[in-house]
Design a protein around this motif. Structure first.
Motif, PDB file in Angstrom:
ATOM      1  N   TRP A  11      23.437   2.967  68.156  1.00  0.00           N
ATOM      2  CA  TRP A  11      24.374   3.931  67.556  1.00  0.00           C
ATOM      3  C   TRP A  11      25.809   3.706  68.027  1.00  0.00           C
ATOM      4  N   GLN A  29      32.060   8.251  67.609  1.00  0.00           N
ATOM      5  CA  GLN A  29      30.768   8.099  68.281  1.00  0.00           C
ATOM      6  C   GLN A  29      29.940   9.381  68.219  1.00  0.00           C
ATOM      7  N   ASN A  47      28.290   9.103  65.035  1.00  0.00           N
ATOM      8  CA  ASN A  47      27.271   8.052  65.086  1.00  0.00           C
ATOM      9  C   ASN A  47      25.982   8.535  65.735  1.00  0.00           C
ATOM     10  N   ILE A  48      26.092   9.234  66.869  1.00  0.00           N
ATOM     11  CA  ILE A  48      24.861   9.688  67.518  1.00  0.00           C
ATOM     12  C   ILE A  48      24.214  10.816  66.707  1.00  0.00           C
ATOM     13  N   ARG A  50      24.118  10.979  63.438  1.00  0.00           N
ATOM     14  CA  ARG A  50      23.329  10.275  62.409  1.00  0.00           C
ATOM     15  C   ARG A  50      22.078   9.662  63.025  1.00  0.00           C
ATOM     16  N   TYR A  51      22.225   9.096  64.201  1.00  0.00           N
ATOM     17  CA  TYR A  51      21.124   8.366  64.843  1.00  0.00           C
ATOM     18  C   TYR A  51      19.957   9.295  65.200  1.00  0.00           C
TER      19      TYR A  51
END
Length: 151
Positions: free
Chosen positions: A34, A142, A145-146, A148-149
């Motif tokens: 991620w 970020q 990103n996390i 989504r992850y």
């Protein structure tokens, strides 16, 4: 030391159990997925260096290197690194690194993830403002990103 120039603080409520968020953070390979860095076959171990090449287009030549400080399961992961170390011609090893701390807290609806990066007042003045600005924007990305992850 000025808190507004020395530290970046971000937080996000992740609609995922703390164990899932912890796995995404503390497992180096998952973190790399991620975060955008190749960390295959590596682990986050206190006192050790973890490193890998960035996977973002245009930055693939850059090696991200962190020195892991603390790993407290499902609560805290922290490491030192050199912020916005993007010039391949510069040796950043003589600079004081910043400290990145991820903390997890179980809350209604999921897990509250906080990221604090501190120590910018010790970054050389010639690149301090840019490093702060770029990392502040970077942490915004970020967090998405996390989210989504783990989602």
């Amino acid at each position: 030391m000025n808190a507004s120039t020395d530290r970046i603080e971000k937080q996000i409520l992740l609609k995922a159990p703390r164990s899932r968020v912890w796995q995404a953070l503390a497992d180096a390979e998952s973190f790399g997925e991620w975060f955008g860095v190749r960390l295959e076959g590596q682990r986050f171990v206190p006192g050790q260096i973890t490193q890998g090449y960035i996977t973002y287009p245009g930055y693939e030549h850059l090696l991200m290197q962190v020195e892991v400080q603390r790993v407290e399961p499902e609560r805290l992961l922290s490491f030192h690194w050199h912020p916005y170390a993007v010039d391949a011609e510069v040796d950043y090893s003589q600079e004081a690194p910043t400290l990145v701390e991820f903390t997890l807290e179980e809350v209604d609806g999921g897990t509250l993830l906080r990221v604090v990066e501190s120590g910018f007042d010790r970054v050389p003045a010639s690149r301090r403002d840019e490093a702060f600005r770029m990392n502040s924007g970077g942490w915004d990305e970020q967090m998405k990103n996390i989210e989504r992850y783990v989602g």
